[in-house]
Design a protein around this motif. Structure first.
Motif, PDB file in Angstrom:
ATOM      1  N   ALA A   1      -1.905  -1.040  -4.096  1.00  0.00           N
ATOM      2  CA  ALA A   1      -2.903   0.027  -4.213  1.00  0.00           C
ATOM      3  C   ALA A   1      -2.219   1.328  -3.828  1.00  0.00           C
ATOM      4  O   ALA A   1      -1.272   1.343  -3.033  1.00  0.00           O
ATOM      5  N   LEU A   2      -2.690   2.412  -4.416  1.00  0.00           N
ATOM      6  CA  LEU A   2      -2.182   3.750  -4.104  1.00  0.00           C
ATOM      7  C   LEU A   2      -3.296   4.522  -3.406  1.00  0.00           C
ATOM      8  O   LEU A   2      -4.370   4.714  -3.960  1.00  0.00           O
ATOM      9  N   ILE A   3      -3.014   4.923  -2.166  1.00  0.00           N
ATOM     10  CA  ILE A   3      -3.975   5.690  -1.366  1.00  0.00           C
ATOM     11  C   ILE A   3      -3.400   7.092  -1.189  1.00  0.00           C
ATOM     12  O   ILE A   3      -2.277   7.251  -0.695  1.00  0.00           O
ATOM     13  N   SER A   4      -4.158   8.095  -1.582  1.00  0.00           N
ATOM     14  CA  SER A   4      -3.608   9.454  -1.606  1.00  0.00           C
ATOM     15  C   SER A   4      -4.400  10.431  -0.749  1.00  0.00           C
ATOM     16  O   SER A   4      -5.606  10.271  -0.540  1.00  0.00           O
ATOM     17  N   ILE A   5      -3.673  11.452  -0.290  1.00  0.00           N
ATOM     18  CA  ILE A   5      -4.249  12.569   0.458  1.00  0.00           C
ATOM     19  C   ILE A   5      -4.425  13.727  -0.523  1.00  0.00           C
ATOM     20  O   ILE A   5      -3.447  14.140  -1.162  1.00  0.00           O
ATOM     21  N   PRO A   6      -5.621  14.274  -0.681  1.00  0.00           N
ATOM     22  CA  PRO A   6      -5.791  15.436  -1.560  1.00  0.00           C
ATOM     23  C   PRO A   6      -4.980  16.629  -1.056  1.00  0.00           C
ATOM     24  O   PRO A   6      -4.963  16.908   0.141  1.00  0.00           O
ATOM     25  N   LEU A   7      -4.318  17.315  -1.973  1.00  0.00           N
ATOM     26  CA  LEU A   7      -3.456  18.421  -1.597  1.00  0.00           C
ATOM     27  C   LEU A   7      -3.624  19.573  -2.573  1.00  0.00           C
ATOM     28  O   LEU A   7      -3.611  19.371  -3.788  1.00  0.00           O
ATOM     29  N   ARG A   8      -3.774  20.770  -2.036  1.00  0.00           N
ATOM     30  CA  ARG A   8      -3.787  21.977  -2.864  1.00  0.00           C
ATOM     31  C   ARG A   8      -2.390  22.593  -2.900  1.00  0.00           C
ATOM     32  O   ARG A   8      -1.639  22.504  -1.938  1.00  0.00           O
ATOM     33  N   TYR A   9      -2.057  23.242  -4.023  1.00  0.00           N
ATOM     34  CA  TYR A   9      -0.823  24.026  -4.187  1.00  0.00           C
ATOM     35  C   TYR A   9       0.435  23.168  -4.013  1.00  0.00           C
ATOM     36  O   TYR A   9       1.415  23.573  -3.391  1.00  0.00           O
ATOM     37  N   MET A  10       0.411  21.972  -4.611  1.00  0.00           N
ATOM     38  CA  MET A  10       1.507  21.023  -4.463  1.00  0.00           C
ATOM     39  C   MET A  10       2.826  21.592  -4.967  1.00  0.00           C
ATOM     40  O   MET A  10       2.876  22.330  -5.933  1.00  0.00           O
ATOM     41  N   HIS A  11       3.899  21.229  -4.278  1.00  0.00           N
ATOM     42  CA  HIS A  11       5.265  21.668  -4.562  1.00  0.00           C
ATOM     43  C   HIS A  11       5.421  23.171  -4.387  1.00  0.00           C
ATOM     44  O   HIS A  11       6.221  23.810  -5.079  1.00  0.00           O
TER      45      HIS A  11
ATOM     46  N   GLY B   1       4.972   3.825  -6.055  1.00  0.00           N
ATOM     47  CA  GLY B   1       4.291   2.658  -6.590  1.00  0.00           C
ATOM     48  C   GLY B   1       4.775   2.259  -7.974  1.00  0.00           C
ATOM     49  O   GLY B   1       4.771   1.069  -8.325  1.00  0.00           O
ATOM     50  N   ASP B   2       5.210   3.231  -8.767  1.00  0.00           N
ATOM     51  CA  ASP B   2       5.679   2.939 -10.125  1.00  0.00           C
ATOM     52  C   ASP B   2       6.865   1.982 -10.115  1.00  0.00           C
ATOM     53  O   ASP B   2       7.021   1.161 -11.022  1.00  0.00           O
ATOM     54  N   ARG B   3       7.725   2.077  -9.105  1.00  0.00           N
ATOM     55  CA  ARG B   3       8.900   1.228  -9.021  1.00  0.00           C
ATOM     56  C   ARG B   3       8.635  -0.023  -8.186  1.00  0.00           C
ATOM     57  O   ARG B   3       9.143  -1.101  -8.501  1.00  0.00           O
ATOM     58  N   ILE B   4       7.866   0.111  -7.116  1.00  0.00           N
ATOM     59  CA  ILE B   4       7.572  -1.046  -6.266  1.00  0.00           C
ATOM     60  C   ILE B   4       6.869  -2.135  -7.070  1.00  0.00           C
ATOM     61  O   ILE B   4       7.184  -3.320  -6.956  1.00  0.00           O
ATOM     62  N   HIS B   5       5.909  -1.725  -7.892  1.00  0.00           N
ATOM     63  CA  HIS B   5       5.124  -2.678  -8.675  1.00  0.00           C
ATOM     64  C   HIS B   5       5.994  -3.567  -9.559  1.00  0.00           C
ATOM     65  O   HIS B   5       5.658  -4.729  -9.829  1.00  0.00           O
ATOM     66  N   LEU B   6       7.127  -3.065 -10.003  1.00  0.00           N
ATOM     67  CA  LEU B   6       7.972  -3.778 -10.958  1.00  0.00           C
ATOM     68  C   LEU B   6       9.007  -4.682 -10.300  1.00  0.00           C
ATOM     69  O   LEU B   6       9.724  -5.395 -10.998  1.00  0.00           O
TER      70      LEU B   6
ATOM     71  N   LEU C   1       0.872  -1.175   0.000  1.00  0.00           N
ATOM     72  CA  LEU C   1       0.000   0.000   0.000  1.00  0.00           C
ATOM     73  C   LEU C   1       0.909   1.223   0.000  1.00  0.00           C
ATOM     74  O   LEU C   1       1.673   1.436   0.941  1.00  0.00           O
ATOM     75  N   VAL C   2       0.840   1.993  -1.070  1.00  0.00           N
ATOM     76  CA  VAL C   2       1.650   3.203  -1.201  1.00  0.00           C
ATOM     77  C   VAL C   2       0.790   4.392  -0.804  1.00  0.00           C
ATOM     78  O   VAL C   2      -0.357   4.521  -1.259  1.00  0.00           O
ATOM     79  N   VAL C   3       1.337   5.256   0.043  1.00  0.00           N
ATOM     80  CA  VAL C   3       0.595   6.428   0.511  1.00  0.00           C
ATOM     81  C   VAL C   3       1.344   7.686   0.089  1.00  0.00           C
ATOM     82  O   VAL C   3       2.504   7.889   0.437  1.00  0.00           O
TER      83      VAL C   3
END
Length: 350
Positions: free
Chosen positions: A301-311, A288-293, A221-223
């Motif tokens: 599965a990829l579980i994400s936190i919504p974020l505004r104004y990223m980076h 997840g792009d690298r773990i999967h391989l 599980l990637v967060v």
């Protein structure tokens, strides 16, 4: 959920390649809870619970952040820099920064002039940092090429249980994977839990590769964070309608295991949680792009936190979303059957 430790994580600089101080704090925080730690020379810290279990779940949240690196010092004592990860150079103009040297933190300001303000394609290499030095020789008494630079910002609490700060990408995810282990232990989880605070996601994703190779998990599980689209100027049609404070985000895409997504969505419903979805048909831009391989292919599965104004140095996310993802993962771990079958063909008779 230990907000005090989350805020300590946010305040601790951890540029990609310089994550070690924060990782040591995580080990201190987790040492009374875990059975053991697994580490590697690239900088990963993996908090391990129930190591004897044959079912191993890798929880991955990267602990590094974007930033800058000093490349040279001008004769007048100004620092020239390059980007460390996907920085948005215009946002640094006039920003207070911290130069992380071997012995101390040196304060500075990103200077600017009219042509920089008018640039439509400003690059990190065009920025310069003023530390108050009057010459190259004087500046070199404090800093050197190769020193990391991060924005000098703190966190603040906003309305509706939101927070703002530097490096919520991905302090929030790293915090979630260690708190989910702690919560799962409280609930009596028996499967093997490997909570990896990975390094280098913003630059090379090396931490994800090394963690997956070391653990050889049954599933992962990637967060991480994802782009919220609940404010003006975003492109909902590209990834979906994603709102801060409206619950965990599950990714749909080619690297995602559909059976895992179904289990997580069903569990969320039983916990009275709202689930949001994002479209990620190709690469997700996460660990997840690298773990999967790795290994023979790791279902995830990829579980994400919504974020505004990223980076930016003022990212905005919701502590409610953080709390819900911790609970979702913890209950998933408690309910996981060691003989879990995630094959897309499990119903086919031969």
């Amino acid at each position: 959920m230990n907000k005090a430790f989350l805020y300590e994580m946010i305040q601790t600089p951890s540029p990609s390649g310089g994550e070690f101080e924060l990782q040591k704090k995580i080990m201190t925080y987790m040492k009374e809870v875990v059975d053991t730690f697994e580490t590697d020379v690239t900088g990963n810290v993996i908090s391990v619970l129930n190591k004897e279990s044959s079912c191993k779940v890798l929880l991955a949240g990267h602990v590094d952040e974007i930033g800058l690196m000093v490349t040279m010092i001008t004769e007048d004592g100004f620092l020239k820099v390059t980007n460390v990860g996907g920085v948005r150079a215009p946002l640094y103009l006039g920003q207070k920064v911290q130069v992380l040297t071997d012995t101390q933190i040196v304060n500075g300001v990103v200077g600017y002039h009219q042509s920089l303000l008018e640039s439509k394609s400003l690059k990190a290499s065009e920025l310069f940092i003023d530390i108050g030095a009057t010459s190259k020789e004087e500046a070199l008494t404090l800093v050197k090429p190769g020193d990391y630079v991060v924005a000098a910002t703190d966190y603040c609490e906003l309305m509706n249980n939101c927070i703002s700060g530097r490096a919520l990408d991905n302090r929030l995810g790293a915090f979630i994977v260690i708190e989910a282990l702690r919560r799962a232990k409280e609930l009596g989880a028996s499967v093997g839990i490997y909570s990896a605070t990975t390094v280098g996601e913003e630059t090379t994703m090396r931490g994800a590769v090394w963690a997956a190779k070391r653990v050889k998990p049954t599933l992962a599980l990637v967060v991480d964070v994802t782009f919220a689209t609940d404010y003006e100027g975003t492109h909902k049609e590209e990834i979906g309608e994603i709102k801060v404070g409206y619950g965990p985000v599950l990714a749909n895409g080619s690297i995602i295991n559909n059976e895992l997504n179904k289990k997580l969505a069903c569990l969320a419903q039983s916990l009275n949680m709202n689930i949001q979805y994002e479209a990620a048909p190709g690469r997700t831009g996460t660990d997840g792009d690298r773990i999967h391989l790795e290994n023979d292919g790791i279902p995830l599965a990829l579980i994400s936190i919504p974020l505004r104004y990223m980076h930016s140095s003022s990212e905005v996310g919701s502590l409610t979303d953080v709390e819900q993802i911790i609970e979702l993962i913890a209950h998933f771990l408690v309910n996981l059957d060691e003989s879990v079958n995630l094959s897309p063909y499990q119903d086919v008779l031969f």
